[in-house]
Design a protein around this motif. Sequence first.
Motif, PDB file in Angstrom:
ATOM      1  N   UNK A 201       0.894  -1.296   0.292  1.00 26.06           N
ATOM      2  CA  UNK A 201      -0.125  -0.050  -0.031  1.00 26.06           C
ATOM      3  C   UNK A 201       0.919   1.123  -0.058  1.00 26.06           C
ATOM      4  N   UNK A 202       1.780   1.283   0.837  1.00 22.90           N
ATOM      5  CA  UNK A 202       2.633   2.514   0.961  1.00 22.90           C
ATOM      6  C   UNK A 202       3.980   2.584   0.020  1.00 22.90           C
ATOM      7  N   UNK A 203       4.289   1.559  -0.366  1.00 24.39           N
ATOM      8  CA  UNK A 203       5.396   1.489  -1.471  1.00 24.39           C
ATOM      9  C   UNK A 203       4.996   1.787  -2.640  1.00 24.39           C
ATOM     10  N   UNK A 204       3.802   1.032  -2.949  1.00 21.51           N
ATOM     11  CA  UNK A 204       3.398   1.160  -4.332  1.00 21.51           C
ATOM     12  C   UNK A 204       2.007   2.031  -4.693  1.00 21.51           C
ATOM     13  N   UNK A 205       0.946   1.745  -4.144  1.00 19.47           N
ATOM     14  CA  UNK A 205      -0.370   2.469  -4.451  1.00 19.47           C
ATOM     15  C   UNK A 205      -0.458   4.066  -3.954  1.00 19.47           C
ATOM     16  N   UNK A 206       0.138   4.188  -2.607  1.00 18.96           N
ATOM     17  CA  UNK A 206       0.222   5.491  -2.179  1.00 18.96           C
ATOM     18  C   UNK A 206       0.996   6.363  -3.159  1.00 18.96           C
ATOM     19  N   UNK A 207       2.305   5.664  -3.316  1.00 21.78           N
ATOM     20  CA  UNK A 207       3.457   6.535  -3.984  1.00 21.78           C
ATOM     21  C   UNK A 207       2.807   7.246  -5.228  1.00 21.78           C
ATOM     22  N   UNK A 208       2.043   6.410  -6.187  1.00 16.10           N
ATOM     23  CA  UNK A 208       1.588   6.434  -7.319  1.00 16.10           C
ATOM     24  C   UNK A 208       0.572   7.655  -6.877  1.00 16.10           C
ATOM     25  N   UNK A 209      -0.366   7.619  -6.037  1.00 16.77           N
ATOM     26  CA  UNK A 209      -1.562   8.424  -5.856  1.00 16.77           C
ATOM     27  C   UNK A 209      -0.660   9.916  -5.560  1.00 16.77           C
TER      28      UNK A 209
ATOM     29  N   UNK B 178     -10.235  -1.913   1.791  1.00 15.23           N
ATOM     30  CA  UNK B 178     -11.028  -1.535   0.577  1.00 15.23           C
ATOM     31  C   UNK B 178     -10.527  -0.057  -0.022  1.00 15.23           C
ATOM     32  N   UNK B 179     -10.193   0.802   0.892  1.00 18.12           N
ATOM     33  CA  UNK B 179      -9.776   1.929   0.326  1.00 18.12           C
ATOM     34  C   UNK B 179      -8.625   2.084  -0.472  1.00 18.12           C
ATOM     35  N   UNK B 180      -7.473   1.028  -0.212  1.00 15.33           N
ATOM     36  CA  UNK B 180      -6.510   1.135  -1.246  1.00 15.33           C
ATOM     37  C   UNK B 180      -6.796   0.114  -2.534  1.00 15.33           C
ATOM     38  N   UNK B 181      -7.774  -0.752  -2.364  1.00 19.77           N
ATOM     39  CA  UNK B 181      -8.215  -1.264  -3.723  1.00 19.77           C
ATOM     40  C   UNK B 181      -8.959  -0.289  -4.423  1.00 19.77           C
TER      41      UNK B 181
ATOM     42  N   UNK C 174      -8.740   3.848  -9.231  1.00 19.54           N
ATOM     43  CA  UNK C 174      -8.542   5.043  -9.765  1.00 19.54           C
ATOM     44  C   UNK C 174      -7.131   5.071 -10.628  1.00 19.54           C
ATOM     45  N   UNK C 175      -6.097   4.540  -9.965  1.00 18.23           N
ATOM     46  CA  UNK C 175      -4.969   4.464 -10.812  1.00 18.23           C
ATOM     47  C   UNK C 175      -5.107   4.032 -12.269  1.00 18.23           C
ATOM     48  N   UNK C 176      -5.828   2.735 -12.347  1.00 13.21           N
ATOM     49  CA  UNK C 176      -6.255   2.068 -13.429  1.00 13.21           C
ATOM     50  C   UNK C 176      -7.062   2.910 -14.405  1.00 13.21           C
ATOM     51  N   UNK C 177      -7.864   3.861 -14.019  1.00 12.59           N
ATOM     52  CA  UNK C 177      -8.717   4.634 -14.721  1.00 12.59           C
ATOM     53  C   UNK C 177      -8.085   5.749 -15.379  1.00 12.59           C
TER      54      UNK C 177
ATOM     55  N   UNK D  99      -3.397  -8.780 -11.050  1.00 11.99           N
ATOM     56  CA  UNK D  99      -2.766  -7.411 -11.487  1.00 11.99           C
ATOM     57  C   UNK D  99      -3.614  -6.344 -11.034  1.00 11.99           C
ATOM     58  N   UNK D 100      -4.841  -6.559 -10.614  1.00 17.50           N
ATOM     59  CA  UNK D 100      -5.713  -5.335 -10.543  1.00 17.50           C
ATOM     60  C   UNK D 100      -5.776  -5.136  -8.866  1.00 17.50           C
TER      61      UNK D 100
END
Length: 333
Positions: free
Chosen positions: A61-69, A145-148, A153-156, A213-214
């Motif tokens: 969550x913090x290494x990947x998703x949060x960094x991209x957001x 849930x929030x990070x999913x 949103x990143x995919x969109x 991958x999603x």
Amino acid sequence: MYPQTQQLLHDLVTQKIVPGISYALINRSEVLTQTFGWRELVPQRRQLTPGLQYDLASLTKVIGTTTVILQLVEAKRLSLTDTVQRFLPEFQDERVQLWHLLTHTSGIAGFIPNRDQLPAAELKAALLKLPVTSTFERKVVYTDIGLLYLGWIIEAIYQQPVQQVMTEQVLQPLRLHDATFTPDPARCVPTNTRYGQLLQGIVHDPKARVLGEHCGSAGLFASLTDLQQFAQWYLGQRPDLPQLISRTFIKKLYADYTHHQLGRSLGWDLRYPRQGQPLLYHTGYTGTMLMLDDELQQGLIVLTNRVHPHEQNSAFLDWREKIAQQFIAELPN
């Protein structure tokens, strides 16, 4: 360096709370690393060696998703006050904004029957239909849930699977060479057993296994070296690496972003020393932990497979809390 914290980390193995451990302690430019114990106990006992990859679970969550957001927010392609509905129209509640997802204050919750047996498309649809409960904005309820949602949103925005985006936007630029969503099982520390199969190089989290991958909440495997490099980059100690997020923005993360001082930053938990600014903190279900202090330039990284060989290991949670508190108590003055 941090002698009492190190003693507790060693005790985790000698007291048989975990089979083995890899950890790093960062004190400005000095880094101490240790790897010892067992890689696995069943079906055979095998020694733990440096360089192996761990299932990071929620550190994804913090290494990947949060960094991209945060990259997208800083580039003004997203705003923290954007509604979820703007990007995920299937979600029906127009009150929920991106910062709610990042701080775990969205209140989104609910039971999904046969959740882990649903195919990926049905699981996503069910998750997007979950209601917003009475805890909205008033309480931190930590969930995937929030990070999913943030992953979708990143995919969109990118029109690519979120794990591909994380690989291209974070893992590769930061040269995290062992960090991957598709590891070689032979190089992985196993977690638990599912249906008679040892989960080695297979993500432990059931939603991540379904979504593949999603999934933006779990799925990343990495070595201690990768976590050390990520931590040093976050602390501004690696000018040779690209500024995916500006130092100014990262420094702003050491603050409470909830409306009621509930102790959460954007993507990160906060831990408070007796004086000074808070520390960034995050854990993963499989037995991983990352804690960073920008002000004092300190860091703690812990990688274990606490769910091996048995899933139920509540003793580890008490030990993890003791270790976190001891690290904070030993911070340099």
